[in-house]
Every structure is written in structure tokens, then in C-alpha cells.
Design an enzyme around this catalytic site. Structure first.
Site, PDB file in Angstrom:
ATOM      1  N   GLU A   4     -17.945  -3.799  24.708  1.00 60.09           N
ATOM      2  CA  GLU A   4     -17.098  -4.993  24.824  1.00 60.09           C
ATOM      3  C   GLU A   4     -15.898  -4.935  23.880  1.00 60.09           C
ATOM      4  OE1 GLU A   4     -20.368  -5.069  24.186  1.00 60.09           O
ATOM      5  OE2 GLU A   4     -21.271  -5.869  26.009  1.00 60.09           O
TER       6      GLU A   4
ATOM      7  N   HIS B 209       0.840  -1.212   0.000  1.00 60.15           N
ATOM      8  CA  HIS B 209       0.000   0.000   0.000  1.00 60.15           C
ATOM      9  C   HIS B 209       0.871   1.257   0.000  1.00 60.15           C
ATOM     10  CE1 HIS B 209      -2.279  -3.320   1.734  1.00 60.15           C
ATOM     11  NE2 HIS B 209      -3.372  -2.720   1.301  1.00 60.15           N
TER      12      HIS B 209
ATOM     13  N   HIS C 201      -4.121   3.316  -3.348  1.00 61.41           N
ATOM     14  CA  HIS C 201      -4.267   2.717  -2.019  1.00 61.41           C
ATOM     15  C   HIS C 201      -3.454   1.437  -1.818  1.00 61.41           C
ATOM     16  CE1 HIS C 201      -6.124   0.822   1.508  1.00 61.41           C
ATOM     17  NE2 HIS C 201      -6.191  -0.256   0.759  1.00 61.41           N
TER      18      HIS C 201
ATOM     19  N   HIS D 287     -28.690 -14.934  24.991  1.00 57.77           N
ATOM     20  CA  HIS D 287     -27.669 -14.772  26.019  1.00 57.77           C
ATOM     21  C   HIS D 287     -26.942 -16.076  26.363  1.00 57.77           C
ATOM     22  CE1 HIS D 287     -29.327 -10.852  26.309  1.00 57.77           C
ATOM     23  NE2 HIS D 287     -28.690 -10.533  27.424  1.00 57.77           N
TER      24      HIS D 287
HETATM   25  C1  LIG Z   1     -11.557  -4.454   9.819  1.00 59.74           C
HETATM   26  C2  LIG Z   1     -11.007  -4.268   8.437  1.00 59.74           C
HETATM   27  N1  LIG Z   1     -11.845  -4.319   7.398  1.00 59.74           N
HETATM   28  C3  LIG Z   1     -11.375  -4.219   6.145  1.00 59.74           C
HETATM   29  C4  LIG Z   1     -10.042  -4.066   5.914  1.00 59.74           C
HETATM   30  C5  LIG Z   1      -9.503  -4.009   4.495  1.00 59.74           C
HETATM   31  N2  LIG Z   1      -9.070  -2.633   4.224  1.00 59.74           N
HETATM   32  C6  LIG Z   1      -7.792  -2.268   4.300  1.00 59.74           C
HETATM   33  S1  LIG Z   1      -7.590  -0.618   4.115  1.00 59.74           S
HETATM   34  C7  LIG Z   1      -9.240  -0.389   3.901  1.00 59.74           C
HETATM   35  C8  LIG Z   1      -9.841   0.964   3.732  1.00 59.74           C
HETATM   36  C9  LIG Z   1      -8.987   1.921   3.089  1.00 59.74           C
HETATM   37  O1  LIG Z   1      -9.411   3.219   3.345  1.00 59.74           O
HETATM   38  P1  LIG Z   1      -8.665   4.098   4.401  1.00 59.74           P
HETATM   39  O2  LIG Z   1      -8.763   3.466   5.720  1.00 59.74           O
HETATM   40  O3  LIG Z   1      -9.198   5.453   4.270  1.00 59.74           O
HETATM   41  O4  LIG Z   1      -7.168   4.017   3.962  1.00 59.74           O
HETATM   42  P2  LIG Z   1      -6.482   4.780   2.744  1.00 59.74           P
HETATM   43  O5  LIG Z   1      -6.955   4.125   1.487  1.00 59.74           O
HETATM   44  O6  LIG Z   1      -6.891   6.189   2.821  1.00 59.74           O
HETATM   45  O7  LIG Z   1      -5.032   4.569   2.979  1.00 59.74           O
HETATM   46  C10 LIG Z   1      -9.920  -1.592   3.949  1.00 59.74           C
HETATM   47  C11 LIG Z   1     -11.374  -1.731   3.776  1.00 59.74           C
HETATM   48  C12 LIG Z   1      -9.198  -4.018   7.036  1.00 59.74           C
HETATM   49  N3  LIG Z   1      -7.889  -3.883   6.926  1.00 59.74           N
HETATM   50  N4  LIG Z   1      -9.705  -4.093   8.294  1.00 59.74           N
END
Ligand SMILES: Cc1ncc(C[n+]2csc(CCOP(=O)(O)OP(=O)(O)O)c2C)c(N)n1
Ligand SMILES: [Mg+2]
Length: 696
Positions: free
Chosen positions: A442, A63, A293, A504
């Protein structure tokens, strides 16, 4: 061209103190080395950018966008504010830096390399995402010195940081200014969209964790594209509503970032700084787009980025001046570190020893004595109480003996029995307490506990219902992955909770928790096993533990005092005839007493049966094979009894063993009726065994 020349000019202007100038100006009075004044902020930030895009390109995955976008913010933070010493990543009073947006791992790897962490060499950067490297896909605290917590599952790092900030305040209340550091977080849109972030920010705001500073990568982009596809939250208002102070800055303007961070230093509330950035800053066609990304930029795009950034060097090659400037950043806190060490020596000797013991995670000798005294008391005066109450009885002795234990509950304090009589609550105005009212949170609780354990000096334990382990599970999994000692007290552990009904009543939860590697799931059968399991959980330095405890009363089955912690074997014969047995009944928790009664019914029918209590599968499976075989025994029929699903039990009773438990959800009724209804009774167990023996 996407890069604003204006910005570059601004950051290089004489009025705007460059990073290097700040490095050499002795900010906070802790600068030792003189930095190369010819290297300005932009060049330093670009070091991160090129390392990120080159490493991702070489790995053919990763990334680049986030590190390239947040380079300016990270450069300002590390070069002007963060208190850290690459020579000692474990310095207890270092500022904690959490990269919650773990997908941007190259950001932290670049920073560790640039500032001079010995283990982070350029070779490791070149081996980004390769087996055995110090640069795994997402940051792993157990692999890479300088990484405070494992991140990747979005939202977790931010919530961990809340725990770290709580830990800091609690330890400062106890040990004074030997503990005095900030917790910084870089969080992304995804971090803030995840539900756990709401729990975390609400708790942080409530506790006024003013040394917690979140730098939000406000780039308006996530994987699917523009954030506007899925989100329209006003994050500043959201944080402010939770009791934070919040502002927005241009995340490519070093002075604006520095000013916001400077202001944050004296805040009386936790601080959000939304940093408007461009994902993939520098990439000619992909900057500002989701395409930056999570994939390599590609050779053409990288060429363009090099041109735009005016970076003429080969991949992975940094010019001496830039590297020297960064290495000077790594020296910034040397004096602060030396001063801290000196201060530690002035601490009262007893207090110092105690501080060091706690930070090393070593248990006090008093633990063994406390466990012994509880067991002696139970031998003298047996208690037929619920194991949640047995746990409270144990805690009355353990909590005073182990001062690093910080208890809590997610709004079920009276049901979980996690608060002892003398425990004071932690509040925004007094962090010296040892009990946290986490609220109905939680997930946030479990994530904050991870942060406390990671901070060091604390063994956090929680309380909620076992059925809500699902709400804690993502953080429990990470605790197991990281090897952190957190202890979850999870009561109301079966249909035995009765009238609240199937929503529960956990059914699949024990199996689901046991499926997680590196975890200990304890289900003690009586008051003695409960204190033994508590001891084992506390002694499990490198793994989380679950204590599954009952709501309903249970007889005390172990009435003799045993010096030895018998639960450490994971499974052991708790009742049986002198000679050979036709039937072995294996049970956990509340079902052990049922198994004992079933064995009596079988004996009355001339069938010899033994009962094996299995308080912890994982410890049993870790026993040497001969020992395991001896405990399993050679009876004609093996029966497993647990008021839960069968999954996992075949490893004990064999695939042709009998299982008495649950195969559906529970129901709402008084618990004794439920046990009858689902056939988990001495009669049911005995008749299942007889049927298998062909004697029914
Ligand atoms: C709980 C979770 N769900 C999904 C992902 C997969 N994932 C990685 S980054 C991302 C989103 C990217 O958007 P952002 O957080 O704004 O990061 P940016 O692209 O701006 O670096 C997702 C859905 C993850 N890492 N963790
Ligand atoms: Mg984003």
C-alpha cells in the site's frame, strides 16, 4: 587531511576526461556551447560544496554533509548524463532527477543555480530556509522550478521515482519515442532503511524499470552515527534479489561514477549504483562523521574546508570560469530539446493534441458525457449495490472516457472493484495496459502514484481497504502537500465489512484523513453519489481524493436524474418534509439510508425530520457561509450519523449535537448484527433524537 590528493590528481589527469572536457566533447551530440576547459571536475564539484556549507552557515541550520559528499556524483550526473533544460523545467521529456534524501536540499538548489534556472538566483541561495524563499528547508516541487517532487520524509522520493519510471514507460507505449527519458534518484542510507523503499524496489525490479537509476549515497553515516549502529544489510545483494543490477563505485572518482552511469544507460533492469562517499567531504574535522549531517559546520571548520578545497573566494561568490563551466552544463541539452520539439511536430495531429492535453492535466470533454450517461442509466434502472460496485459501474464508463486514468490495487482487485472489464494489466513486457497489480504494497503504491501524477500525463487511482489508508498515509499527506491529483479508492469503509473484525474495520480513519489539509474525502451514499464523487475527484486537479466505499449493499436513494453534480455542494438535503423540521439528521455513506429510515420513524411519531447527506466535508466547508447555514438549517436537534468516531462532526452538528457512531473499535460478526450491537440503526438514531428533544 581528509581529502585525498591522489584523487584530485587522478581526476585532473589527462587520461581522465574532466567534466568540462566532457561538456565540450558533445556527448550524446547535444552540446551547443563550448565550455571553459580550464575548469576541471573538482573545481566544479567544489562549487556545490561551498554553496552548501555557506548557505547552511548563513541560515544557521540545514544539512551540509550530504551535498558536500555527493557533489562529485551530482556533478558527473548533471554535466555528462542528465537531459534537462533550465529554460524549461517542465519539458515533458526531460530526465527526472529526484533528490530522495531531501535533507540534502542544498545539493539541488546549488545545481539549479549553477546550471542557470532563472528562478534560482544567488539571492535565493543566500535566503536558504527563509520564509518565502525558493530554497525551503527541504525541496518543495510546488515552490522551486526544477524540483520534481517534495522530499524529506525518507524513502518517499525513491518510491515516487518508481512511479515516474512507470509513467514514462506507459506513455512511451502509447505515444512512442516522444517519451523517452530516464529517472535518476539520489538516495541515502535513510532512504534505503525506510520500509517503503523495499516496496518500491521490489515493484521496480518486478516491472524491470530499466530506465530508473538510483545513485545511493553510501556514506555509512546517519544521524545517530555510524550506520553499523543500526544496519548491516548488504544493499547490493538486496537490490539484486529484487531484480536490479547493482554495483559499487568510489563516489569521489568522477570517471568511476561516469563509467557506472554509462553502463546504466543500456541496462535491461533498474540500476543501483552505490557510491562510496565521505559525508561532509572537505570539512577538516567533521568529514566522515555524523556531525557533518545536519548542522552548520561553524566558522573554523568552514575556514579549514576552504583551505582543503583550495577555495579562496568569499561566501556565495563563484569565480567566473567556474560559473561559466556550470552554465555550459545547463546548455548541454538545448539541441536535444530543440530536436524533441521538432519531433513533436511530426507526430500525428490527433496524437499530438492528445499528448499535450494529457501533459497539461486537462480532462477530456468525454468525461462529462460519461458521467451523464451513468446517471441517466441509474435513473432509468436504479441499482441497490455496494458503493464499491457502484464505483466499478461508474469506472466502466469513466475509464474509456478518460484515457489518462491508470487504475490499480494492492492485491485486492476483486474486493476494491477497481479493474474494469477491458482493462489490461501493465507488465514488464507490455506497459500499454492501464491497470497495475501493485502487490501487497500500500505504501509503495501510494508513493508510486504520487510519482505518476508528478510525471504528468496520468491520473492514477488505487484500491485498498480504508483501514489500510494508514499504510498509505505518509504518501497521501505528501500528495496533499504537493497538490497532486491522485485518487484512492478505499473500500470496506466501516464495521459494515462485517466478519473480518476490528483489525479490518476503520473507525478513526475518516477523521484522520479529513484532518489532512488540501484533501477531499468522499463517502458517497449510493450509486448516483458515487459517480458524482468520481467526477469531483477527477476534476480536483490540485488535490488528492479518497473515495470511501462500502462492502455492503445500499439502496439507491437518488432516483431522479440531476444534470447538476449535487455532491459538489459537499452536503445537501436528500430527504425532508415540506415544512420546518424539528430534527436535522446528517449522515454519510452507508448511514444515509439509516438516517432516511430514522426520519420515517420520527415522522410516525409526529416529529418532522430532514436528512442531509454529507458526501464531502471539505467541499461543504468551502461553501459560502449563507449556503452552509441553509444546509445546516435551524432544527431544534442536530444528529450526526457515521459508523466512525465523532471527531470532526461538531463542525456540522454543533458541540451540543447528537452523534450516533463509534467510540470503540468494532467487532467480528455479520454486519447487520454489528450495526445493531453498536446502535447505528434507524431506531437508535430516532431514539437519540427523541431523547434530545425531551420526548423519549
Ligand atoms: C521518514 C523519516 N524519518 C526520519 C527523518 C529524519 N532524518 C533526516 S535525515 C535522517 C538520516 C540520515 O542518514 P542518511 O539518510 O544516511 O543521510 P546522511 O546523514 O548520510 O546525509 C533522518 C533520520 C526523515 N527525514 N524522514
Ligand atoms: Mg548516510
Amino acid at each position: 587531511m581528509l581529502i585525498s590528493r591522489e584523487k584530485q590528481a587522478f581526476s585532473m589527469s589527462p587520461n581522465a576526461s574532466s567534466t568540462a572536457a566532457a561538456v565540450s566533447s558533445g556527448r550524446r551530440g547535444n552540446t551547443e556551447s563550448s565550455a571553459n576547459l580550464t575548469v576541471g571536475h573538482e573545481r566544479m564539484a567544489n562549487c556545490i560544496r561551498v554553496l552548501a556549507m555557506d548557505a547552511v552557515e548563513q541560515a544557521k541550520s540545514g544539512h551540509p554533509g550530504m551535498p558536500m559528499g555527493m557533489s562529485d556524483v551530482a556533478t558527473v550526473l548533471f554535466s555528462r548524463f542528465l537531459k534537462f533544460d533550465p529554460a524549461d523545467p517542465a519539458w515533458p521529456d526531460r530526465d527526472r532527477f529526484v533528490l530522495s534524501a531531501g535533507h540534502g536540499s542544498m545539493l539541488i538548489y546549488a545545481l539549479l543555480y549553477l546550471t542557470g534556472y532563472a528562478s534560482m538566483t544567488i539571492e535565493e541561495i543566500k535566503r536558504f530556509r527563509q520564509l518565502g524563499s525558493k530554497t525551503p528547508g527541504h525541496p518543495e516541487n510546488f515552490i522551486t522550478p526544477g524540483v520534481e517532487t517534495t522530499t524529506g520524509p525518507l524513502g518517499q522520493g525513491l518510491a515516487n521515482a518508481v512511479g515516474m519510471a512507470i509513467a514514462e514507460k506507459h506513455l512511451a507505449a502509447e505515444f512512442g519515442d516522444i517519451v523517452n527519458h530516464k529517472t535518476y534518484v539520489i538516495a541515502s542510507d535513510g532512504d534505503l532503511m525506510e520500509g517503503v523503499s523495499q516496496e518500491a524496489i521490489a515493484l521496480a525490479g518486478h516491472l524491470k524499470l530499466n530506465k530508473l537509476i538510483v545513485l545511493f549515497d553510501d556514506n555509512g553515516i546517519s544521524i545517530d552515527g555510524a550506520l553499523s549502529l543500526s544496519d548491516s544489510v548488504d544493499q547490493l545483494k538486496r537490490f539484486e534479489a529484487a531484480g536490479w543490477t547493482a554495483s559499487r563505485v568510489d563516489g569521489h572518482d568522477p570517471e568511476a561514477i561516469a563509467a557506472a552511469l554509462e553502463k546504466a544507460q543500456s541496462s535491461d533492469k533498474p540500476v543501483l549504483i552505490a557510491c562510496k562517499t565521505q559525508i561532509g567531504y572537505g570539512a577538516p574535522t567533521k568529514a566522515g562523521k555524523a556531525s557533518a549531517h545536519g548542522s552548520p559546520l561553524g566558522a573554523e571548520e568552514i575556514k579549514g574546508a576552504r583551505a582543503a578545497l583550495e577555495w579562496e573566494h568569499e561566501p556565495f561568490h563563484l569565480p567566473d570560469d567556474e560559473l561559466a563551466a556550470w552554465r555550459a552544463v545547463g546548455q548541454r541539452s538545448k539541441q536535444a530539446h530543440a530536436d524533441w520539439k521538432k519531433k513533436l511536430t511530426t507526430l500525428d495531429a490527433g496524437k499530438r493534441t492528445e499528448f499535450e492535453r494529457r501533459m497539461l492535466g486537462r480532462l477530456p470533454k468525454a468525461l462529462g458525457d460519461a458521467v451523464t450517461s451513468v446517471k441517466q442509466s441509474l435513473a432509468a434502472t436504479p441499482k441497490s449495490i455496494a458503493t464499491r460496485a457502484s464505483s466499478e459501474f461508474a469506472l466502466e464508463s469513466l475509464v474509456p472516457a478518460v484515457p489518462e486514468m491508470i487504475g490499480g490495487s494492492a492485491d485486492l482487485t476483486g474486493s476494491n472493484n477497481t479493474r474494469t472489464k477491458t482493462m489490461k494489466a501493465i507488465t514488464a513486457s507490455d506497459f500499454s495496459g492501464r491497470f497495475i497489480h501493485y502487490g501487497v504494497r500500500e505504501h509503495g503504491m501510494a508513493a508510486a502514484m504520487n510519482g505518476m501524477a508528478l510525471h504528468g500525463g496520468i491520473i492514477p487511482y488505487s484500491g485498498t481497504f480504508l483501514v489500510f489508508s494508514d499504510y498509505c498515509r505518509p504518501s497521501i499527506r505528501l500528495a496533499a502537500l504537493m497538490g497532486e491529483r491522485v485518487i484512492h479508492v478505499m473500500t470496506h469503509d466501516s464495521i459494515g465489512l462485517g466478519e473480518d473484525g476490528p483489525t479490518h474495520q476503520p473507525v478513526e480513519h475518516l477523521a484522520a484523513l479529513r484532518a489532512i489539509p488540501n484533501i477531499l474525502v468522499f463517502r458517497p451514499c449510493d450509486a448516483v453519489e458515487t459517480v458524482e464523487c468520481w467526477q469531483l475527484a477527477l476534476e480536483a486537479k490540485d488535490r488528492p481524493s479518497i473515495l470511501a466505499l462500502t462492502r455492503q449493499n445500499l439502496p439507491q436513494l437518488r432516483n431522479r436524474f440531476d444534470e447538476e453534480n449535487i455532491c459538489a455542494q459537499g452536503a445537501y438535503e436528500i430527504a425532508g418534509p415540506d415544512g420546518a423540521s424539528d430534527v436535522s439528521i446528517f449522515a454519510t455513506g452507508s448511514e444515509v439510508a439509516i438516517a432516511v429510515d430514522a426520519a420515517k420513524l420520527l415522522a410516525a411519531k409526529g416529529v418532522a425530520a430532514r436528512v442531509v447527506s454529507v458526501p464531502c466535508f471539505e467541499l461543504f466547508f468551502a461553501q459560502p457561509e449563507a449556503k452552509r447555514r441553509a444546509v445546516i438549517g435551524k432544527a431544534k436537534v442536530n444528529v450526526g450519523v457515521e459508523a466512525a468516531v465523532r471527531q470532526g462532526w461538531d463542525a456540522i452538528v454543533g458541540s451540543d449535537g447528537v452523534f450516533v457512531g463509534m467510540s470503540t473499535f468494532g467487532a467480528s460478526a455479520p454486519y447487520k448484527e454489528l450495526y445493531e450491537h453498536f446502535g447505528i440503526t434507524p431506531e437508535g438514531v430516532a431514539s437519540a433524537a427523541l431523547q434530545k428533544l425531551g420526548k423519549s
